[in-house]
Design an enzyme around this catalytic site. Structure first.
Site, short mmCIF file in Angstrom:
data_model
loop_
_atom_site.label_atom_id
_atom_site.label_comp_id
_atom_site.label_asym_id
_atom_site.label_seq_id
_atom_site.Cartn_x
_atom_site.Cartn_y
_atom_site.Cartn_z
N ALA A 71 -9.65 6.47 -7.46
CA ALA A 71 -9.06 7.72 -7.93
C ALA A 71 -8.73 8.63 -6.75
CB ALA A 71 -10.02 8.43 -8.88
N ASP A 72 -9.49 8.50 -5.69
CA ASP A 72 -9.27 9.32 -4.48
C ASP A 72 -7.85 9.14 -3.92
OD1 ASP A 72 -12.54 9.56 -3.46
OD2 ASP A 72 -11.93 7.99 -4.84
N ILE A 112 -5.11 8.80 -5.52
CA ILE A 112 -4.07 9.26 -6.43
C ILE A 112 -3.28 10.42 -5.82
CG2 ILE A 112 -5.31 11.02 -7.77
CD1 ILE A 112 -4.25 9.60 -10.31
N LEU A 138 0.85 -1.20 0.00
CA LEU A 138 0.00 0.00 0.00
C LEU A 138 0.89 1.25 0.00
CD1 LEU A 138 -1.91 -2.30 0.95
CD2 LEU A 138 -3.20 -0.54 2.14
N ALA A 139 1.46 1.51 -1.14
CA ALA A 139 2.46 2.57 -1.25
C ALA A 139 2.34 3.22 -2.63
CB ALA A 139 3.86 1.99 -1.04
N GLU A 140 1.29 4.01 -2.82
CA GLU A 140 1.00 4.56 -4.15
C GLU A 140 2.14 5.43 -4.67
OE1 GLU A 140 -1.14 4.62 -1.63
OE2 GLU A 140 -3.00 3.67 -2.30
N HIS A 184 -14.07 7.81 -1.49
CA HIS A 184 -14.23 6.77 -2.52
C HIS A 184 -15.18 7.25 -3.60
CE1 HIS A 184 -12.58 4.46 0.84
NE2 HIS A 184 -12.28 3.49 0.00
#
Lengths: 343, 324
Positions: free
Chosen positions: A103-104, A106, A77-79, A146
């Site tokens: 998308a939230d 991003i 979990l490391a965008e 979300h």
């Protein structure tokens, strides 16, 4: 391609092929699978995309089994980290497709996108051919984190391309075009359309070129300029207007960056009135840019004030009455369009 | 291969790159003082052993993302002083054709160079991605990046250590711990001053090396590069050194105690290496002087080239935003 709403651009004969009618989300999966079979440099990465699970929305279900873990990478979990990682892969000629779970999320990858990936080609010629798939939009009671539509941030960023399909066919065609493009492309896919919208999707290699809008419904009294989820709402509104003898043209932008300014000018010069509709909040949204463009380049063709309909300038509320008050929908579009037509 | 196995030619080559870097730096600072520079710039002083020693450990097909204290690494990868100086002066002949400032963005994939951005931690995941592309294609190549003590405070540093470890990426991370992030000393940046210890948390080797000893930097980096190449995964190397001048040329660094600088000045990496080369009788002073003269000629030529180079044509300002 013909340009009418009912066909989404395909002849009725072709549409008779029932086996090619599919949901919007199935079209996304089909495009991904098609391109991964065709091009060994295409890979998928993101949270929960692999294994039996196949992603939060199951877009990549069965993909790891077919393509293996090297090409279907589950990430931590490391965008910020995995988006930057995709940039490095892309610089070396791979074509990563990143699934941003919502998308939230991003925003957590913002630096990687807008500072590094978007500027690299301009600064020193490094091409970054990745795609971020960003499931966006609300109306499904998912609350502030979300439901977002953050496309305007990226439309504002030089070096990125931004697309937002509103039909199953475009979901496939724009995704193939996005993957094959040599630049970072953010692909905003509509969650509310995932399983609610079905349509004909051409088989095999079907590409919708980036940067080209589509007249989804022809009309001559006003132009509704829209994209993504709101295309369907706009078409419903146009239908209702037509029943009252008001003929609205619906222009589906499809690509938000680069904008098809020619198509915008053409429709506004034809109808003399423009209503821009998107799910994202209005303030400094894509509609503001389109409205400004019309004011600069089509002022003399206008027979009424350019109107915008978007989300309210609030975080996206959760509870149904609040979210419904927040969001544009066919009824709100209808009312605003009717008033504009009568202006 | 250990540093002891460096041949005489390799020693002289390493000395040449360090000396070339220093000569470049000295002349650059002089030019800026004369008002002949464009914008700001970053001194390399004190960092030569790290950029050259680590960079020298890479193979020709490896890829590296240096930062703004790593001129030596750019040069030894084959970026000519002419192109580098033209970049600094914003000319059309520079690496970025006037698009990016000073040493930023000096990327050239044909030389295995990735251009960095000011947000230094951003080079970390990009380098990880380069390493992952080597795994993807089963290529025996290694990706390396340089970063700073300040950048190591960002969350992204930890995201990348975690992922590099998880994926067993063929990657080497060099942290140039130069004691100051702009004006912030290490003591105000972190409680555990050995950044290499963070590797323990991710199950990868974390190595501390004297960043002013080029042979030591080369030796540990070479070992890490070969480990990565043979499937042994990533290594974090912390090279301890001192930033001898300000953050950038505008900065007098009055906040750095003079005694601290005086201590480090005694350990100047180039003088240390000269003493080592002479005492081990690898070469004599005349040879070192000759290399120094070569460097001066090369840098004077680079400056003349850069100053005679055309400015970018404003009509091209829109070009290159997108790849074709």
């Amino acid at each position: 391609m013909t340009d009418t709403a009912q066909t989404f651009g395909f002849s009725e004969a072709v549409q008779q092929d029932e086996s090619r009618v599919m949901t919007y989300i199935a079209a996304i999966s089909e495009a991904l699978r098609y391109e991964m079979r065709r091009d060994p440099d295409v890979l998928i990465l993101g949270e929960d995309v692999g294994g039996e699970f196949g992603g939060a929305f199951k877009v990549t279900k069965g993909f790891e089994e077919e393509f293996g873990p090297r090409r279907v990478m589950n990430t931590p979990l490391a965008e910020l980290g995995f988006t930057g990682m995709a940039t490095g892969m892309a610089l070396m000629g791979l074509r990563p497709v990143i699934e941003m779970q919502f998308a939230d999320f991003i925003s957590t990858a913002f630096d990687s996108i807008v500072q590094f990936a978007a500027t690299t080609h301009y600064r020193w010629g490094g091409a970054v051919p990745w795609v971020i798939r960003a499931p966006c939009d609300g109306g499904i009671r998912s609350g502030p984190f979300h439901s977002q539509n953050p496309e305007a941030w990226f439309v504002h960023t030089p070096g990125l391309k931004v697309v937002a399909p509103g039909t199953p066919a475009d979901a496939k065609g724009l995704l193939l075009a996005a993957i094959r493009d040599n630049n970072p492309v953010i692909y905003f896919e509509s969650k509310p359309l995932y399983r609610s919208l079905k349509g004909y999707v051409p088989p095999d290699d079907y590409v919708v070129p980036l940067g080209r809008a589509n007249v989804a419904r022809a009309g001559d009294e006003l132009s509704i300029i829209t994209y993504g989820t709101q295309l369907q709402e706009s078409l419903k509104a146009a239908e209702r207007l037509a029943a009252e003898g008001i003929h609205a043209e619906v222009l589906d932008l499809r690509t938000l960056k680069p904008l098809d300014t020619e198509a915008i000018l053409t429709t506004v010069r034809k109808t003399g009135k423009a209503l821009i509709v998107h799910s994202a909040n209005r303030m400094a949204g894509v509609g503001a840019e389109v409205a400004a463009f019309i004011a600069e380049h089509a002022f003399e063709w206008l027979d009424g004030p350019v109107q915008r309909l978007g989300g309210l300038d609030t975080p996206i509320p959760f509870s149904p009455p609040l979210e419904d008050a927040y969001r544009p929908n066919a009824d709100k579009i209808y009312r605003l369009a009717r008033d504009l037509a009568q202006y | 291969m250990s540093a002891q196995e460096l041949s005489r030619d390799q020693h002289l080559e390493i000395y040449y790159w360090m000396r070339l870097t220093r000569t470049f730096d000295d002349r650059m600072l002089a030019l800026w003082k004369q008002g002949r520079g464009v914008g700001g710039t970053f001194s390399q002083r004190g960092h030569e052993a790290i950029s050259v020693g680590a960079g020298y450990a890479l193979g020709p097909k490896d890829v590296v993302a240096p930062m703004h204290r790593d001129l030596g690494c750019y040069l030894l990868r084959g970026l000519s002083p002419r192109r580098a100086f033209a970049s600094l002066l914003g000319r059309a002949t520079g690496v970025t054709a006037g698009r990016d400032a000073n040493l930023h963005g000096m990327g050239d994939l044909s030389l295995g160079l990735i251009g960095f951005i000011s947000h230094l931690p951003q080079s970390l995941p990009v380098t990880l991605g380069v390493a992952m592309s080597f795994l993807y294609r089963d290529e025996p190549r290694v990706a390396m990046t340089f970063t700073g003590d300040g950048a190591s405070s960002a969350g992204l540093f930890h995201e990348v250590l975690n992922m590099a470890s998880l994926y067993n990426a063929p990657m080497v991370i060099i942290v140039e711990n130069n004691q100051y992030a702009y004006s912030t000393p290490l003591s105000q940046q972190m409680k555990v001053p050995d950044i290499a210890r963070r590797a323990d948390g991710y199950g990868i080797p974390g190595i501390i090396v004297d960043g002013n000893d080029v042979e030591a930097v080369y030796a540990v980096t070479k070992e890490a590069v070969e480990r990565a190449r043979s499937g042994g995964g990533p290594t974090l190397i912390e090279a301890k050194t001192m930033r001898m001048l300000g953050h950038a040329i505008h900065d007098g660094a009055e906040y750095v105690p003079r005694e601290l600088l005086a201590e480090w000045e005694k350990r100047d990496p180039i003088r240390l290496y000269e003493e080592r080369l002479l005492s081990a009788e690898i070469c004599d002073q005349a040879e070192l002087d000759e290399i120094g003269r070569r460097c001066e000629v090369e840098i004077e030529d680079a400056i003349a080239y850069a100053e005679a180079s055309p400015w970018p044509d404003p009509a091209t300002v829109l070009e290159g935003v997108y790849a074709p």
